[in-house]
Scaffold this motif. Structure first.
Motif, PDB file in Angstrom:
ATOM      1  N   ILE A 225       0.846  -1.205   0.000  1.00 14.74           N
ATOM      2  CA  ILE A 225       0.000   0.000   0.000  1.00 14.74           C
ATOM      3  C   ILE A 225       0.874   1.245   0.000  1.00 14.74           C
ATOM      4  O   ILE A 225       0.616   2.196  -0.753  1.00 14.74           O
ATOM      5  CB  ILE A 225      -0.970  -0.007   1.198  1.00 14.74           C
ATOM      6  CG1 ILE A 225      -2.001  -1.129   1.033  1.00 14.74           C
ATOM      7  CG2 ILE A 225      -1.647   1.349   1.364  1.00 14.74           C
ATOM      8  CD1 ILE A 225      -2.829  -1.396   2.265  1.00 14.74           C
ATOM      9  N   GLU A 226       1.915   1.234   0.824  1.00 11.88           N
ATOM     10  CA  GLU A 226       2.824   2.383   0.873  1.00 11.88           C
ATOM     11  C   GLU A 226       3.516   2.590  -0.479  1.00 11.88           C
ATOM     12  O   GLU A 226       3.688   3.726  -0.921  1.00 11.88           O
ATOM     13  CB  GLU A 226       3.844   2.201   1.995  1.00 11.88           C
ATOM     14  CG  GLU A 226       3.225   2.355   3.370  1.00 11.88           C
ATOM     15  CD  GLU A 226       4.159   1.998   4.513  1.00 11.88           C
ATOM     16  OE1 GLU A 226       5.221   1.380   4.263  1.00 11.88           O
ATOM     17  OE2 GLU A 226       3.818   2.342   5.655  1.00 11.88           O
ATOM     18  N   GLN A 227       3.890   1.493  -1.151  1.00 12.35           N
ATOM     19  CA  GLN A 227       4.500   1.600  -2.475  1.00 12.35           C
ATOM     20  C   GLN A 227       3.504   2.200  -3.476  1.00 12.35           C
ATOM     21  O   GLN A 227       3.882   3.030  -4.315  1.00 12.35           O
ATOM     22  CB  GLN A 227       4.958   0.232  -2.968  1.00 12.35           C
ATOM     23  CG  GLN A 227       6.159  -0.312  -2.246  1.00 12.35           C
ATOM     24  CD  GLN A 227       6.476  -1.744  -2.644  1.00 12.35           C
ATOM     25  OE1 GLN A 227       5.658  -2.453  -3.228  1.00 12.35           O
ATOM     26  NE2 GLN A 227       7.675  -2.186  -2.318  1.00 12.35           N
ATOM     27  N   ALA A 228       2.242   1.793  -3.384  1.00 12.02           N
ATOM     28  CA  ALA A 228       1.217   2.321  -4.283  1.00 12.02           C
ATOM     29  C   ALA A 228       1.002   3.810  -4.030  1.00 12.02           C
ATOM     30  O   ALA A 228       0.873   4.591  -4.979  1.00 12.02           O
ATOM     31  CB  ALA A 228      -0.094   1.556  -4.113  1.00 12.02           C
ATOM     32  N   LEU A 229       0.982   4.212  -2.771  1.00 13.32           N
ATOM     33  CA  LEU A 229       0.819   5.635  -2.450  1.00 13.32           C
ATOM     34  C   LEU A 229       2.002   6.454  -2.966  1.00 13.32           C
ATOM     35  O   LEU A 229       1.818   7.562  -3.479  1.00 13.32           O
ATOM     36  CB  LEU A 229       0.656   5.819  -0.937  1.00 13.32           C
ATOM     37  CG  LEU A 229      -0.642   5.291  -0.350  1.00 13.32           C
ATOM     38  CD1 LEU A 229      -0.600   5.343   1.179  1.00 13.32           C
ATOM     39  CD2 LEU A 229      -1.840   6.055  -0.883  1.00 13.32           C
ATOM     40  N   LEU A 230       3.199   5.903  -2.851  1.00  8.27           N
ATOM     41  CA  LEU A 230       4.383   6.582  -3.385  1.00  8.27           C
ATOM     42  C   LEU A 230       4.295   6.695  -4.905  1.00  8.27           C
ATOM     43  O   LEU A 230       4.629   7.740  -5.477  1.00  8.27           O
ATOM     44  CB  LEU A 230       5.651   5.833  -2.973  1.00  8.27           C
ATOM     45  CG  LEU A 230       6.967   6.479  -3.352  1.00  8.27           C
ATOM     46  CD1 LEU A 230       7.111   7.860  -2.712  1.00  8.27           C
ATOM     47  CD2 LEU A 230       8.130   5.585  -2.932  1.00  8.27           C
TER      48      LEU A 230
ATOM     49  N   ILE B  27       1.595   6.923  -6.613  1.00  8.73           N
ATOM     50  CA  ILE B  27       0.610   7.986  -6.886  1.00  8.73           C
ATOM     51  C   ILE B  27       1.291   9.351  -6.789  1.00  8.73           C
ATOM     52  O   ILE B  27       1.121  10.202  -7.673  1.00  8.73           O
ATOM     53  CB  ILE B  27      -0.585   7.888  -5.915  1.00  8.73           C
ATOM     54  CG1 ILE B  27      -1.425   6.643  -6.226  1.00  8.73           C
ATOM     55  CG2 ILE B  27      -1.441   9.156  -5.977  1.00  8.73           C
ATOM     56  CD1 ILE B  27      -2.465   6.308  -5.175  1.00  8.73           C
ATOM     57  N   GLN B  28       2.073   9.547  -5.746  1.00  7.01           N
ATOM     58  CA  GLN B  28       2.776  10.828  -5.567  1.00  7.01           C
ATOM     59  C   GLN B  28       3.726  11.115  -6.729  1.00  7.01           C
ATOM     60  O   GLN B  28       3.903  12.266  -7.115  1.00  7.01           O
ATOM     61  CB  GLN B  28       3.572  10.826  -4.261  1.00  7.01           C
ATOM     62  CG  GLN B  28       2.716  10.892  -3.027  1.00  7.01           C
ATOM     63  CD  GLN B  28       3.555  10.803  -1.754  1.00  7.01           C
ATOM     64  OE1 GLN B  28       4.733  10.479  -1.779  1.00  7.01           O
ATOM     65  NE2 GLN B  28       2.910  11.095  -0.632  1.00  7.01           N
TER      66      GLN B  28
ATOM     67  N   ASN C 202       3.331  10.134  -9.802  1.00  9.71           N
ATOM     68  CA  ASN C 202       2.597   9.997 -11.066  1.00  9.71           C
ATOM     69  C   ASN C 202       2.979   8.734 -11.826  1.00  9.71           C
ATOM     70  O   ASN C 202       3.047   8.727 -13.058  1.00  9.71           O
ATOM     71  CB  ASN C 202       2.790  11.230 -11.955  1.00  9.71           C
ATOM     72  CG  ASN C 202       2.147  12.456 -11.372  1.00  9.71           C
ATOM     73  OD1 ASN C 202       1.068  12.388 -10.781  1.00  9.71           O
ATOM     74  ND2 ASN C 202       2.794  13.590 -11.501  1.00  9.71           N
TER      75      ASN C 202
ATOM     76  N   TYR D 273       1.540   5.625 -10.700  1.00 14.48           N
ATOM     77  CA  TYR D 273       0.527   4.621 -10.357  1.00 14.48           C
ATOM     78  C   TYR D 273      -0.207   4.180 -11.620  1.00 14.48           C
ATOM     79  O   TYR D 273      -0.562   4.993 -12.462  1.00 14.48           O
ATOM     80  CB  TYR D 273      -0.479   5.189  -9.349  1.00 14.48           C
ATOM     81  CG  TYR D 273      -1.510   4.178  -8.921  1.00 14.48           C
ATOM     82  CD1 TYR D 273      -1.185   3.164  -8.036  1.00 14.48           C
ATOM     83  CD2 TYR D 273      -2.805   4.230  -9.416  1.00 14.48           C
ATOM     84  CE1 TYR D 273      -2.120   2.226  -7.649  1.00 14.48           C
ATOM     85  CE2 TYR D 273      -3.747   3.297  -9.033  1.00 14.48           C
ATOM     86  CZ  TYR D 273      -3.402   2.301  -8.148  1.00 14.48           C
ATOM     87  OH  TYR D 273      -4.332   1.368  -7.771  1.00 14.48           O
TER      88      TYR D 273
ATOM     89  N   VAL E  47      -2.987  -2.563  -5.483  1.00 17.01           N
ATOM     90  CA  VAL E  47      -1.540  -2.461  -5.254  1.00 17.01           C
ATOM     91  C   VAL E  47      -0.733  -3.120  -6.372  1.00 17.01           C
ATOM     92  O   VAL E  47       0.490  -3.261  -6.257  1.00 17.01           O
ATOM     93  CB  VAL E  47      -1.147  -3.062  -3.883  1.00 17.01           C
ATOM     94  CG1 VAL E  47      -1.786  -2.275  -2.757  1.00 17.01           C
ATOM     95  CG2 VAL E  47      -1.495  -4.537  -3.811  1.00 17.01           C
TER      96      VAL E  47
ATOM     97  N   ARG F 134       1.604  -3.897  -9.306  1.00 14.54           N
ATOM     98  CA  ARG F 134       2.763  -3.190  -9.850  1.00 14.54           C
ATOM     99  C   ARG F 134       3.033  -3.577 -11.293  1.00 14.54           C
ATOM    100  O   ARG F 134       3.863  -2.955 -11.964  1.00 14.54           O
ATOM    101  CB  ARG F 134       4.000  -3.491  -9.005  1.00 14.54           C
ATOM    102  CG  ARG F 134       3.867  -2.964  -7.604  1.00 14.54           C
ATOM    103  CD  ARG F 134       5.018  -3.326  -6.703  1.00 14.54           C
ATOM    104  NE  ARG F 134       6.188  -3.821  -7.393  1.00 14.54           N
ATOM    105  CZ  ARG F 134       7.179  -4.461  -6.805  1.00 14.54           C
ATOM    106  NH1 ARG F 134       7.145  -4.692  -5.532  1.00 14.54           N
ATOM    107  NH2 ARG F 134       8.214  -4.886  -7.499  1.00 14.54           N
TER     108      ARG F 134
END
Length: 68
Positions: free
Chosen positions: A13-18, A20-21, A23, A25, A45, A47
């Motif tokens: 989840i943290e990797q997915a949020l990163l 997104i930040q 651009n 994702y 999530v 990848r």
């Protein structure tokens, strides 16, 4: 073992949020093509696109070690 799974999923989840930040994702980390919306709905999530994930799993089965 349950805690390990939970911690592993939190990392994803943290990797997915990163992503997104940054651009990134929804972009496959292997072929850099878009990951389908259906796949992201099923596995937010994700990848890898389904083709790359299938290939990586095939390699993993053949070699017995995680493919990158």
């Amino acid at each position: 073992q349950l805690c390990d799974r939970g911690n592993h999923y939190i990392q994803k989840i943290e990797q997915a949020l990163l992503a997104i930040q940054n651009n990134e994702y929804g972009i496959c980390q292997r072929c850099e093509e878009a990951i389908s919306v259906q796949r992201l709905k099923a596995r937010p999530v994700a990848r890898y696109c389904i083709d790359c994930k299938t290939e990586l799993e095939r390699i993993e089965r053949q070699t017995g070690s995680p493919a990158q």
